[in-house]
Design an enzyme around this catalytic site. Structure first.
Site, mmCIF file in Angstrom:
data_model
loop_
_atom_site.group_PDB
_atom_site.id
_atom_site.type_symbol
_atom_site.label_atom_id
_atom_site.label_comp_id
_atom_site.label_asym_id
_atom_site.label_seq_id
_atom_site.Cartn_x
_atom_site.Cartn_y
_atom_site.Cartn_z
ATOM 1 N N CYS A 155 0.833 -1.205 0.000
ATOM 2 C CA CYS A 155 0.000 0.000 0.000
ATOM 3 C C CYS A 155 0.866 1.253 0.000
ATOM 4 O O CYS A 155 1.381 1.671 1.044
ATOM 5 C CB CYS A 155 -0.928 -0.013 1.217
ATOM 6 N N CYS A 158 -0.369 4.104 2.192
ATOM 7 C CA CYS A 158 -0.167 3.906 3.633
ATOM 8 C C CYS A 158 1.300 4.141 3.996
ATOM 9 O O CYS A 158 1.605 4.726 5.024
ATOM 10 C CB CYS A 158 -0.528 2.483 4.064
ATOM 11 N N ASP A 159 2.218 3.648 3.166
ATOM 12 C CA ASP A 159 3.624 3.570 3.576
ATOM 13 C C ASP A 159 4.592 4.423 2.763
ATOM 14 O O ASP A 159 5.764 4.527 3.118
ATOM 15 C CB ASP A 159 4.084 2.099 3.511
#
Ligand code: NDP
Length: 330
Positions: A155, A158-159
């Site tokens: 992701c 997300c990261d």
């Protein structure tokens, strides 16, 4: 991680009801992506008094994506998180009982159907709408597992931030990989896009955007041989090219974007699926092979997998559930 983990059931597969009677509802929805919440909007407006369990990823896949430009009604685009907040608010407005919890087992042998939540509580329902979505696939390399969460991710939204101004790689040739690469190219110094074929599967517009972006280098006909690192973090990737040569790229983040697996595991004893695990529905409606159980969104759709098609099948599932409930006595 899968939204649904399979629970070991003893004997006749009937989960035990802890401390007396299980709660009984008319319409239960599992999953909170576009399909689940759209089903909730329609079911609550039809007075089916739905209860919705959000699952492991509240908001489903859009909530971990970046900009969504093709959902009707948002001419300037919308973030995935905002889109899901809007649809959730719309479902809540009509009285959907939205709860956090993961469906961990089901008994669909007879109506009312029994759904175990978080391995502990059982809820019975006359109609069940499955909207459990799909989970990202991984390459299956040992090194991928080793660095999961410390250099390997599925992701970018997300990261990606953790790799600001660094070099990263994305594997996959579809729209997800293209989208992740574009997102990362805005944060990172350089993005290698690793594609196993001679061509990308992504839509034309996404391919063009990737090709135009200066800090994305597309490596066609390359497969990931090994992710390497030290001190608990990634510092490179070894790729095998079409000549069988191993080439190294120095990176600190490795993003996997190679497709998804439908979250249908707990239903497999009762519902027909295809060889990949997508729940089979009657062509046209969302009916499964079990009366009163309807499937919508990415868990039943191997073809389109768009937020808008998921929302559409969520709507269809609620209408199918309404007709089912309206023509039977419970
Ligand atoms: P896809 O199944 O479309 O693409 C998966 C990609 O990963 C393919 O290029 C495939 O290669 C590659 N791949 C699969 N397994 C491996 C492996 N083991 N090693 C290397 N590469 C591998 O998945 P997506 O998640 O990209 O997209 C799913 C659906 O969602 C599509 O319909 C897509 O259009 C849609 N989508 C739409 C978006 C949007 O409109 N904004 C954004 C994201 C997704 P190969 O081609 O060789 O099989």
């Amino acid at each position: 991680m899968s939204m649904f983990k399979k629970m070991e059931l003893s004997g006749d597969k009937s989960p035990k009801i802890p401390g007396g009677e299980a709660e009984k509802v008319k319409c239960l929805i599992v999953g909170s992506g576009p399909a689940g919440y759209t089903a909730a909007i329609y079911a609550s407006r039809a007075n089916l008094v739905p209860v919705l369990y959000e699952g492991l990823q509240p908001g489903g896949q859009p909530s971990i994506t970046t900009e969504i430009e093709n959902f009707p009604g948002y001419p300037d685009g919308v973030t995935g998180t905002q889109l899901m907040e809007d649809i959730k608010r719309q479902a809540a407005r009509f009285g959907t009982d939205i709860r956090s919890g993961i469906a961990t087992a089901v008994d669909l042998s007879s109506s009312p159907y029994k759904i175990t939540i978080d391995d502990s509580e059982i809820i019975q329902t006359d109609a069940l709408i499955i909207a459990t979505g799909a989970t990202p696939k991984y390459l299956g390399l040992e090194s991928e597992k080793k660095y999961m969460g410390s250099g390997v991710s599925a992701c970018a939204t997300c990261d990606g931030f953790f790799y600001k101004n660094q070099d990263v790689a994305v594997v996959g040739g579809g729209d997800t990989a293209a989208e992740e690469s574009l997102y990362l190219s805005g944060i990172c110094n350089k993005v290698y896009l690793i594609i196993r074929k001679k061509y990308m599967r992504a839509s034309r517009v996404m391919q063009d955007r990737v090709m135009e972006r200066e800090n994305i280098e597309v490596l066609f006909e390359h497969v990931t041989h090994e992710i390497i690192g030290e001190n608990g973090g990634v510092n490179g990737v070894l790729l095998k090219n079409n000549k069988g040569e191993i080439v190294r790229k120095d990176i600190s983040g490795f993003f996997v974007a190679i497709g998804h697996t439908p979250n249908s595991g707990i239903f497999k004893d009762y519902l027909e699926t295809d060889e990949v695990g997508y729940i089979k529905t009657v062509p046209g409606p969302t009916k499964t092979n079990v009366d009163g159980v309807f499937a919508s969104g990415d868990v039943m759709d191997p073809h389109y997998r768009q937020s808008v098609t998921a929302a559409a099948t969520g709507c269809m599932a609620a209408l199918d559930a309404e007709r089912y409930l309206g023509t039977r006595k419970f």
